[in-house]
Design a protein around this motif. Structure first.
Motif, PDB file in Angstrom:
ATOM      1  N   ARG A 136       0.998  -0.900   0.222  1.00 24.65           N
ATOM      2  CA  ARG A 136       0.029   0.026   0.188  1.00 24.65           C
ATOM      3  C   ARG A 136       0.827   1.051  -0.455  1.00 24.65           C
ATOM      4  O   ARG A 136       2.185   1.662   0.931  1.00 24.65           O
ATOM      5  CB  ARG A 136      -0.414   0.305   1.154  1.00 24.65           C
ATOM      6  CG  ARG A 136      -1.958  -0.407   0.962  1.00 24.65           C
ATOM      7  CD  ARG A 136      -3.216  -1.835   2.683  1.00 24.65           C
ATOM      8  NE  ARG A 136      -3.976  -2.449   2.007  1.00 24.65           N
ATOM      9  CZ  ARG A 136      -4.852  -1.896   1.406  1.00 24.65           C
ATOM     10  NH1 ARG A 136      -5.397  -1.100   1.191  1.00 24.65           N
ATOM     11  NH2 ARG A 136      -6.179  -2.953   0.658  1.00 24.65           N
ATOM     12  N   GLU A 137       0.347   2.252  -0.552  1.00 28.03           N
ATOM     13  CA  GLU A 137       0.970   3.688  -0.472  1.00 28.03           C
ATOM     14  C   GLU A 137       0.756   3.944   0.873  1.00 28.03           C
ATOM     15  O   GLU A 137      -0.516   3.333   1.816  1.00 28.03           O
ATOM     16  CB  GLU A 137       0.139   4.674  -1.507  1.00 28.03           C
ATOM     17  CG  GLU A 137       0.379   3.448  -2.896  1.00 28.03           C
ATOM     18  CD  GLU A 137       1.663   4.378  -3.136  1.00 28.03           C
ATOM     19  OE1 GLU A 137       2.547   4.398  -2.844  1.00 28.03           O
ATOM     20  OE2 GLU A 137       1.711   3.429  -4.489  1.00 28.03           O
ATOM     21  N   TYR A 138       1.289   5.687   1.092  1.00 28.03           N
ATOM     22  CA  TYR A 138       1.063   6.044   2.748  1.00 28.03           C
ATOM     23  C   TYR A 138      -0.747   6.743   2.384  1.00 28.03           C
ATOM     24  O   TYR A 138      -1.337   6.820   3.745  1.00 28.03           O
ATOM     25  CB  TYR A 138       2.289   6.801   2.886  1.00 28.03           C
ATOM     26  CG  TYR A 138       3.599   6.812   3.505  1.00 28.03           C
ATOM     27  CD1 TYR A 138       4.421   5.654   4.683  1.00 28.03           C
ATOM     28  CD2 TYR A 138       4.580   6.191   2.309  1.00 28.03           C
ATOM     29  CE1 TYR A 138       4.835   5.461   4.838  1.00 28.03           C
ATOM     30  CE2 TYR A 138       5.945   5.844   2.898  1.00 28.03           C
ATOM     31  CZ  TYR A 138       5.679   4.858   3.919  1.00 28.03           C
ATOM     32  OH  TYR A 138       7.060   4.671   4.415  1.00 28.03           O
ATOM     33  N   GLY A 140      -3.222   5.005   2.217  1.00 30.97           N
ATOM     34  CA  GLY A 140      -3.478   3.713   2.500  1.00 30.97           C
ATOM     35  C   GLY A 140      -4.276   2.886   1.540  1.00 30.97           C
ATOM     36  O   GLY A 140      -5.423   1.625   1.675  1.00 30.97           O
TER      37      GLY A 140
END
Lengths: 637, 260
Positions: A136-138, A140
């Motif tokens: 996942r990216e930061y 979410g």
């Protein structure tokens, strides 16, 4: 016999929806009156078994491992493609369809591939709902990366263990149904024959690998999700136990085998280090996102990689294919690595390797970032080779990885035997002559979660719910035949080990039916395989009895089948007088050494029919019609 | 680099291997010699060499579980010189290489030893008890289809990463074999914490932990006394924190049980 692919009428984008409406349904109360056998519990098998049980069918699932979670899908590293277009970079169902058709060198069915691209988006939703921990990216939301043969980022991943996490998702769904009693699980059990009654698949014969007990299982339909046949080559990235026995014995009962010569040689594997080698280990294609492939410019340059200055290195993929660079499809990357080694520019002690270098990426992004992306792969490399890939480039070489060929199936995934289905790598249908990276996981789950649950109902609805007892003569006959085969193997009492034969077959296949093939070599291979097969049946050494855990007997049965399948692969390679994807016939190449297709004469699926022991298989052709994509010379320049 | 000398010499080794005909028979340690073992071989390739020798000389080859030989399927096991998966930390037996041993070494090879893992033959044991713990609740109850779009469930990256770490358990059973109590707490806790951390796992959070622990006890696994040899011997680095989380989850669930 004319092969009917049963592709629905109508525009490409509407075929699947229309078909789903047109198929017959089994009402919920009747589903519990049907029994379905699923052989294999990898992505294609576990997903099908779980989903069919959720729908209400009674499922019996079989695997040779001690737990369904150990199926070799678990070893898939890099990722799974889906046309989500979460990256807003121009992806779409049509683009994934187009990339897959092109990547397969125009030897796959348009309708199947389009459906695959359509359901790809549902797979990601399903897996996330199951708790699969994708990267996942930061913010979410889900992360993506790039894979070979595509110019968009559509690959979902869970570090370098995507197959593991997807399989554990399917395994958890399967476990839930086992707990409910809707799936009866048979681990450490191997399918040894298909049972037919009135021309339809009605069951299987199995052998329990601990007790040796030979048993019959009856059902209304049988699904083979038993994976590919890469272990014909002895050395491959497959698991030690991966085998073709279930599919091969189904072939001998009337299921046609399609495009057996289409095998995928994966470009980035750890090179062979010695004759004792038992298997080869893949280094994920995702590494080509950041790793640069090179060899020395000069022939016979024996300096350590760090001592070769930049201007004396040949980054051959970047040089020859500037628009795709290191991310060309697998067949192209493999062939070019072989070419470099054939020219005498290979590296390492065996000279059968090229470098995959991360120095630039580490300089650009830092050690930590690279470790986050590929840490487990770097660790695996270090454990196997004793070298640190953070400090010196990896040495890689192509290895057998996947088989695009497999049992012929129609649009419903049914083989030429009514009631017998093949899903995942076991069938031939979606990848043409070359599979793109991160598409095997997609196909396995597409078939199991979203295709077979619809199409099998159509068949069952047209067949009575009557069960057949395993005391039926067809079962007794098949059991007796299996027992006779086992007794025959045990009675040979020769002098050569099973592994010895398997290695010899592997050498023949790799040398003459591997990355490059020609008519003369294939003719020679055919003779050699026949001689080897005769020697096997008169001189193989197997100890012990059937009624025990007998590892040699298990292997012997599988190798006996490989010795037959190998010959069919050679026949198919000889028949196909063109080069396409992973099938590279040296006689047919462009001046730049690219595969030269012959669309006029070979735009067909070669489906082979078994006619008896040592009889030539009969070729049936399914013409491939391209109504949406224009056939062109594949170019990744 | 250490251990990567292509000229390093082949080794001769003495192997003491547990042989047992089947689950009923008594077993013994048998001694075998292997010669010319390359340091580049994997441990299981060394076993292959021994098995080929045995077979040629008419002795039943040694049965051991293995499949992917990439350290991911969890099928291989083996107690090597008193250590689960051998002397190298964070490594499965199939990824252990002979460069970790020296010429003249004696290596003792035994199966996993734990009550809930009966021996089937030689070095193969029955680990189906672990599957039954998973079947007791190691899942999220969703059917195929009818699920929300994947990006409708945002998950903070640190949580997703932690859940992933717990999810990497390969179910090999080394934690049980390494534990003096034969406890399966590390194994069970890995699945419980993975799903307890994720938003998708909340609905069944309490019943899951209760049911999985109950099954674990039913299978006859021992209690956890916080020694930590499980985590020390785990080939994929499953953290002891998961056991702490399991305990919290279990206590919380038992106070407010939804099991009826």
């Amino acid at each position: 016999m004319i092969l009917d692919s049963k592709i629905p009428e109508g525009p490409l984008a509407e075929k699947w929806d229309k078909h789903k409406f047109n198929v017959k349904l089994v009402n919920p109360a009747n589903k519990r009156k049907y029994d379905i056998i699923v052989v294999g519990t990898g992505l294609a098998g576990a997903s099908a078994a779980a989903t069919l049980a959720e729908l209400g069918y009674n499922v019996k699932a079989f695997c040779y491992q001690d737990s369904p979670r150990r199926a070799h899908s678990i070893a898939a590293q890099g990722g799974i493609n889906a046309a989500k277009n979460y990256q807003n970079d121009g992806d779409s169902v049509y683009r994934l369809f187009y990339d897959t058709i092109k990547g397969g060198d125009y030897r796959a069915r348009e309708a199947n591939v389009y459906r695959l691209a359509q359901v790809s988006v549902n797979i990601i939703d399903q897996c996330v709902a199951q708790g699969v921990p994708f990267a996942r990216e930061y913010g979410g939301l889900l992360a993506n990366r790039s894979f070979g043969g595509a110019q968009v980022s559509r690959t979902f991943y869970a570090r370098g263990q995507t197959g593991q996490q997807l399989l554990l998702g399917a395994y958890s769904a399967l476990n839930r149904q086992i707990a409910y009693g809707k799936v009866k699980m048979y681990p450490r059990t191997e399918m040894l024959d298909l049972v037919m009654v009135d021309g339809k698949a009605r069951g299987i014969i199995t052998r329990h690998l601990i007790t040796g007990k030979i048993e019959s299982h009856s059902a209304h339909a049988v699904i083979l999700a038993t994976g590919g046949y890469g272990n014909v080559f002895y050395l491959s990235t497959n698991a030690m136990g991966s085998n073709a026995t279930a599919a091969w014995r189904a072939y001998k009962k009337g299921a046609f085998f399609a495009n057996p010569c289409f095998t995928q040689i994966h470009p980035t594997c750890i090179p062979v280090s010695g004759g004792y080698q038992s298997k080869l280990t893949l280094m994920s294609e995702s590494l080509r996102n950041d790793g640069r492939v090179w060899v020395p410019k000069a022939v016979g340059d024996n300096r350590a990689p760090g001592q070769i200055p930049e201007d004396e290195r040949d980054y051959f993929l970047e040089r020859k294919y500037p628009s795709f660079g290191n991310l060309v499809p697998r067949d192209v990357a493999s062939r070019n690595a072989k070419l470099a080694c054939d020219e005498g520019r290979g590296v390492g002690t065996t000279k059968l390797a090229v470098y995959l270098d991360f120095a630039d990426a580490i300089k650009r992004e830092g050690l930590e970032k690279i470790s986050q992306k590929y840490g487990n792969l770097f660790d695996m490399y270090a454990k196997i080779t004793g070298e640190n890939p953070y400090e010196q480039p990896m040495r890689i070489y192509p290895a057998v990885h996947y088989t695009m060929g497999g049992l012929w199936v129609d649009y419903n995934l049914m083989t030429t035997v009514p009631g017998l289905y093949a899903t995942g790598e076991c069938n031939f249908s979606d990848h043409g002559a070359n599979r793109l990276g991160a598409s095997a996981l997609m196909q396995g789950l597409a078939d199991g979660y979203f295709v077979i649950p619809y199409t099998i109902g159509d068949y069952l609805a047209q067949n009575p719910t009557t069960r057949i007892e395993t005391s039926h003569p067809a079962f007794k006959e098949a059991e007796a035949a299996v027992r006779a085969d086992v007794d025959k193997l045990l009675s040979i009492n020769g002098s050569r080990t099973v592994d010895d034969f398997h290695k010899a077959l592997g050498h023949i296949m790799w040398d003459y039916c591997g990355m490059a093939r020609n008519a003369e070599g294939l003719q020679y291979a055919k003779q050699e395989i026949r001689k080897l097969r005769e020697a096997f049946w008169s001189d193989v050494k197997i100890l012990g009895t059937n009624e025990e855990l007998n590892i040699t007997l298990e292997k012997a049965g599988r190798v006996a089948d490989f010795l037959e399948l190998g010959e069919l692969m050679v026949d198919d390679a000889l028949n196909r007088n063109e080069s396409c994807g992973g099938h590279f016939r040296e006689e047919y190449q462009t001046p730049e050494n690219e595969a030269l297709r012959d669309d006029e004469n070979y735009t067909y699926v070669a489906a082979w029919q078994y006619t008896g022991p040592n009889q030539p298989a009969v070729l049936h052709k399914e013409e491939l019609k391209f109504e949406n994509v224009k056939l062109t010379q594949r170019s990744y320049k | 680099m250490a251990g990567n000398n292509p000229n390093s010499k082949p080794m001769n080794l003495t192997l003491r291997v547990w042989r047992q005909k089947n689950s009923q028979a008594a077993g013994t340690l048998e001694t075998y010699q292997v010669k010319d073992i390359s340091p580049e071989m994997s441990f299981l390739e060394m076993m292959d060499v021994l098995n080929e020798d045995l077979l040629r000389s008419g002795v039943d080859p040694i049965a051991f579980d293995h499949d992917c030989r990439e350290g991911i399927c969890g099928m291989c096991s083996l107690y090597i010189n008193g250590r689960a998966h051998g002397p190298e930390r964070g490594t499965t037996t199939c990824q252990l290489h002979m460069r970790k041993f020296s010429d003249g070494d004696t290596i003792t090879i035994e199966p996993w030893r734990a009550g809930p893992f009966p021996i089937l033959k030689d070095l193969c044991v029955d680990r189906s008890a672990l599957d039954r713990i998973q079947q007791a609740g190691g899942y999220i109850s969703v059917n195929t289809g009818g699920v929300p779009d994947a990006n409708e469930i945002p998950i903070p990256k640190p949580i997703a990463d932690k859940a992933f770490d717990a999810a990497t358990c390969i179910q090999c059973g080394a934690c049980v074999a390494a534990c003096k109590n034969g406890s399966a707490m590390l194994f069970t806790s890995a699945k419980v914490s993975q799903l307890a951390m994720l938003p998708q796992g909340q609905v069944e959070r309490k019943t899951r932990v209760e049911n999985m622990v109950a099954q674990m006890d039913k299978e006859g696994f021992g209690a956890c006394t916080n020694i930590g040899s499980c985590a020390a011997e785990c080939p994929v680095g499953i953290s002891l924190e998961n056991i702490a989380m399991l305990n919290r989850e279990y206590i919380g669930a038992s106070f407010t049980s939804e099991n009826v």
